[in-house]
Write an enzyme that holds these catalytic residues in place. Structure first.
Site, short mmCIF file in Angstrom:
data_model
loop_
_atom_site.label_atom_id
_atom_site.label_comp_id
_atom_site.label_asym_id
_atom_site.label_seq_id
_atom_site.Cartn_x
_atom_site.Cartn_y
_atom_site.Cartn_z
N CYS A 103 0.86 -1.19 0.00
CA CYS A 103 0.00 0.00 0.00
C CYS A 103 0.90 1.23 0.00
CB CYS A 103 -0.87 -0.02 1.26
SG CYS A 103 -1.97 1.40 1.38
N HIS A 145 -8.92 -3.79 -2.49
CA HIS A 145 -8.00 -3.05 -1.62
C HIS A 145 -8.36 -1.55 -1.61
CE1 HIS A 145 -3.70 -2.15 -0.17
NE2 HIS A 145 -4.18 -0.96 -0.48
N GLU A 146 -8.61 -1.00 -2.80
CA GLU A 146 -8.92 0.44 -2.88
C GLU A 146 -10.29 0.73 -2.28
OE1 GLU A 146 -6.52 2.32 -3.45
OE2 GLU A 146 -5.27 0.70 -4.21
N HIS A 149 -10.17 1.19 1.35
CA HIS A 149 -9.72 2.52 1.78
C HIS A 149 -10.90 3.49 1.96
CE1 HIS A 149 -5.37 2.52 1.90
NE2 HIS A 149 -5.26 1.98 0.71
ZN ZN Z 1 -3.62 1.05 -0.06
#
Ligand code: ZN
Length: 180
Positions: A103, A145-146, A149
């Site tokens: 990340c 993953h995004e 966030h």
């Molecule tokens: Zn990330």
């Protein structure tokens, strides 16, 4: 314009982002700047394949990402970056896959993370059009993953408590080094 990254320890990374109501010139500029920031994020040799708005301090539901292809000679190439606004993920596959993830907000930490192999995504592009896609493998992983966030979730939240305990000193060191 390349934007300043938020690093582990910054509260923006733990805050749930809000939907984008209207795609204003400001949002279009932000998307351009995020793509530039993702592409140029190469300190320590990390390869930027995704960047979510909270990582640069904007708490809105948008991320940019690019698909990575491995060429026959083992080198990497990237597809054109895509802008994803107000995403909803659904239909995660039962089948999972465990692969190394990193990340941009947590430099130098790479962990094996288990995620569904396939995912369905519905989102708006910069024109406000709704788009639906089925993604698999690494592309599905980047998008998950995004999307995490946007909900204040970081990739190491997805490892076991015992593994987490082992990396605590590393997390503390990253926080110490990068928090301003
Ligand atoms: Zn990330």
């Amino acid at each position: 314009m390349k934007l300043l990254l938020r690093y582990l320890g910054h509260s923006d990374l733990r805050t749930k982002a809000t939907p984008i109501q209207e795609i204003t010139p400001d949002i279009i500029q932000l998307a351009e700047d995020m793509i530039e920031t993702m592409v140029k994020a190469s300190d320590d040799g990390s390869i930027g394949v995704g960047l979510a708005a909270p990582q640069i301090g904007r708490l809105v539901r948008m991320f940019v990402w690019r698909s990575e292809q491995t060429l026959p000679d083992g080198k990497f190439t990237f597809d054109e970056p895509e802008v994803v606004i107000n995403p909803t993920l659904s239909n995660p596959s039962q089948e999972t896959e465990t692969l190394a993830e990193g990340c941009l907000s947590i430099p130098k930490l790479h962990l094996e993370i288990t995620r569904p192999k396939n995912i369905h995504i519905r989102y708006q592009n910069l024109k406000g059009e709704w788009i639906e896609k089925d993604l698999e493998g690494y592309n599905a992983r980047i998008v998950m993953h995004e999307n995490d966030h946007l909900n204040g979730v970081l990739f190491f939240d997805r490892i076991s408590a015992s593994e987490r305990k082992k990396i605590e000193p590393i997390l503390r060191e990253i926080k110490r080094k990068y928090s301003s």
